[in-house]
Write an enzyme that holds these catalytic residues in place. Structure first.
Site, mmCIF file in Angstrom:
data_model
loop_
_atom_site.group_PDB
_atom_site.id
_atom_site.type_symbol
_atom_site.label_atom_id
_atom_site.label_comp_id
_atom_site.label_asym_id
_atom_site.label_seq_id
_atom_site.Cartn_x
_atom_site.Cartn_y
_atom_site.Cartn_z
ATOM 1 N N TYR A 349 16.904 17.765 -30.580
ATOM 2 C CA TYR A 349 15.547 18.110 -31.364
ATOM 3 C C TYR A 349 14.792 19.058 -30.062
ATOM 4 C CZ TYR A 349 14.961 16.514 -36.017
ATOM 5 O OH TYR A 349 14.981 16.309 -37.385
ATOM 6 N N LYS A 400 27.940 8.338 -32.701
ATOM 7 C CA LYS A 400 29.213 9.141 -32.986
ATOM 8 C C LYS A 400 29.826 9.086 -31.986
ATOM 9 C CE LYS A 400 31.597 11.627 -35.683
ATOM 10 N NZ LYS A 400 32.276 10.980 -36.784
ATOM 11 N N ASP A 434 28.681 8.838 -39.709
ATOM 12 C CA ASP A 434 29.246 9.287 -40.898
ATOM 13 C C ASP A 434 29.627 7.928 -41.870
ATOM 14 O OD1 ASP A 434 31.266 8.285 -38.876
ATOM 15 O OD2 ASP A 434 32.632 9.772 -39.843
ATOM 16 N N ASP A 458 16.876 11.395 -38.705
ATOM 17 C CA ASP A 458 16.327 12.371 -39.619
ATOM 18 C C ASP A 458 17.088 12.164 -40.952
ATOM 19 O OD1 ASP A 458 14.723 14.273 -40.624
ATOM 20 O OD2 ASP A 458 16.302 15.675 -40.200
ATOM 21 N N ASP A 462 16.508 10.289 -44.962
ATOM 22 C CA ASP A 462 16.361 10.704 -46.313
ATOM 23 C C ASP A 462 17.307 10.105 -47.151
ATOM 24 O OD1 ASP A 462 14.588 12.752 -45.397
ATOM 25 O OD2 ASP A 462 15.427 14.296 -46.576
#
Ligand code: IPM
Ligand code: MG
Length: 576
Positions: A349, A400, A434, A458, A462
């Site tokens: 970000y 990751k 993932d 982020d 959701d």
């Protein structure tokens, strides 16, 4: 209390073991005599015969020991009942120092409280001292606390050690209260840090300062939903004596319309001065009408970065009445209760270099950079571990690391090391992002505290919103580092965004924003019970059938944003 630096005087050997406090000062003398008068009765049973005359054989009655200031005794001196009078009587007699192989625990600490220095020495050294005193000419010794050494009657030096804090207190003449007062600034600093990292354990009395709440309704549905939040805040002020100063500033498009700039100085000053910001949303097609130069800075990201709101908490809880509103099967999500802890000031970000450039062949090249440092990772991991301690003690850290061994590798190593060093009670697992996305919709109940870096958090939050039934239900708290005064900046916002498609239609769900205010009550204002009250009112409103469009199932009656606010206020009035 008198200071103890150095004492020189006669030393008396009293090498009996297990000398009880009842022998030092008998119970009947405690009742009849005050401190200052107890020296006469010290070792009364040994000093005097039944007729009250002195026993000339008892060591302290011998002329060379009559004014003894140092006592050399056998093991377990001062055992038995914990009376403080035992030390008083010894010190009234004239003793300033007692040397023994071991002491009764409470007697030992009582000595420090009363200006008497207890010294533990190995048994053989104590015995050597006793022999040397008895065989010396004048039995005079020096005990020097500054150099931690004893000078024996024969001129030998014997070193001793002890609790450094206690020794310092004696040197300065401080008892327990004096020591506590001396540590006042350290204690306050510790409390300040602690209050910041675990605000939920502090009650209202401990945070007397009137908090400044700033409402920034922002764009899209922000103003509609924040109007309902405002009514809830005002209810708490009127009915629950909530002590806050409430301000509001235009933010986003409304700021542009009112003042011709997106961030006035006054607004920024209010943001910086606020203890907590209740934020609505940012984002609107109308930004296209504003000169590119003015909208270059995303004001929400600027607040996160400049206020250093690195710790983003996104609780995901499935309300039983809403399990049908999710596209996930009710049995998959029912009873789900997790906390997503998202790092909010780092990663891709904010990393540089970033940008887009035209290439010679007319195509474009774009760059973003993901950066993390050890301290950035540590501070968010610490927040997750602390939070886990108030919940089930489980943290799953997301990364990751298989593809990004640099940033994600550092993330994984840092989180693991911190857990091993400082949070061995926490059970920590690691999961690739993932897989985590898949597990969130496959079996969300496996998670309790989920720790993520900025971008992964982020996306996953959701995803997790479907577990709670609707994005409209999801609150969030973004908190900064703890300041020296114990406070920390914080911004509370629903995670749903500005939803321009339904803005102004009065159908938006205000519950995510209202629940964000509940988080504010809990984390910024230290009012956990009031937060529970508000969360309970929201659950009750839902249980009694209040539904905005986003959480209604086909055929269910839907109500307006304001009616949902009314429903929550109605329930608040019912709760005792
Ligand atoms: C969120 C939002 C923000 C983010 C946007 C509005 C900048 O999606 O809080 O999840 O990406 O962090
Ligand atoms: Mg988002």
């Amino acid at each position: 209390m008198d200071k103890f630096v150095r004492v020189t005087g006669a030393a008396a050997p009293l090498m009996r073991i297990n000398i009880d406090t009842e022998v030092v000062i008998p119970m009947n003398r405690l009742v009849a005599h005050k401190r200052g008068e107890l020296g006469r009765y010290c070792f009364e049973a040994w000093r005097y015969g039944p007729d009250g005359s002195e026993d000339p054989e008892f060591v302290l009655n011998k002329p060379r020991y009559r004014k003894a200031r140092i006592l050399v005794a056998g093991e377990n001196f001062g055992c038995g009942s914990s009376r403080e009078h035992a030390v008083w009587s010894l010190s009234d007699f004239g003793f300033r120092c007692i040397i023994a192989p071991s002491f009764g625990d409470i007697f030992y600490w009582n000595c420090f409280q009363n200006g008497v220095l207890p010294i533990r020495l190995p048994e053989y050294q104590v015995k050597e001292l006793a022999v040397e005193i008895e065989t010396s000419e004048n039995a005079i010794m020096t005990v020097d606390l500054e150099t931690q050494s004893i000078t024996t009657p024969g001129g030998r030096k014997v070193a001793f050690t002890g609790d450094p804090e206690r020794h310092l207190a004696l040197l300065e003449g401080l008892d327990e209260i004096g020591m506590t007062l001396k540590l006042d600034s350290k204690i306050r600093a510790h409390q300040a840090r602690d209050r910041g990292s675990r605000p939920w354990i502090y009650r209202r009395e401990e945070t007397p300062h009137v908090a400044r709440l700033l409402i920034l309704a922002g764009d899209g549905i922000g103003p509609e939903i924040l109007a309902e939040v405002r009514r809830v805040v005002e209810w708490f002020i009127a009915e629950r004596h909530l002590a806050v100063e409430l301000h509001e500033e235009p933010f986003g498009i409304s700021a542009w319309k009112a003042h011709g700039e997106l961030m006035r100085k006054e607004t920024w000053n209010a943001i910086v001065a606020a203890d907590a910001i209740l934020f609505g949303a940012i984002g609107s097609p109308e930004y296209d009408k504003i000169p590119a130069e003015a909208r270059k800075v995303d004001q929400l990201l600027r607040m996160r970065k400049e206020l250093d709101l690195f710790c983003n908490l996104r609780p995901v809880r499935t309300l039983p009445a809403l399990s049908g509103a999710s596209t996930l099967r009710p049995d998959v999500i029912e009873g789900c209760d997790m906390m997503l802890v998202r790092e909010l000031c780092g990663g891709i970000y904010f990393g540089t270099p970033r940008g887009r450039e035209k290439l010679a062949d007319g195509s474009e090249r774009a760059v973003n950079t993901c950066i993390y440092t050890t301290p950035e990772i540590e501070r968010i991991a610490r927040a997750a571990f602390e939070l886990a301690r108030t919940r089930s003690g489980r943290v799953c850290s997301v990364d990751k690391a298989n593809v990004l061994p640099e940033t994600s590798g550092l993330w994984r190593d840092t989180v693991q090391t911190l857990r091993d060093r400082h949070y061995p009670d926490i059970s920590l697992s690691h999961m690739y992002v993932d897989n985590c996305a898949m597990q969130l919709v496959r079996a969300p109940k496996q998670f309790d505290v989920l720790l993520t870096e900025n971008l992964f958090g982020d996306i996953l939050s959701d995803c997790a919103a479907m577990v709670a039934g609707s994005l409209g239900m999801m609150p969030s708290a973004s908190m900064g580092a703890v300041r020296p005064d114990g406070g920390r900046r914080a911004l509370y916002e629903p995670i749903h965004g500005s939803a321009p498609d339904i803005a102004g239609k009065r159908i938006a769900n205000p519950l995510g924003a209202i629940m964000s205010f509940a988080l504010c009550l809990r984390f910024s204002l230290g009012l956990a019970q009031e937060a529970d009250r508000l969360e309970q009112a929201v659950s009750a409103a839902i249980a009694h059938g209040a539904r905005t469009l986003d959480i209604a199932q086909p055929g269910e009656k839907t109500i307006s944003t304001k009616a949902m606010g009314d429903a929550v206020l109605t329930e608040l009035k019912q709760i005792q």
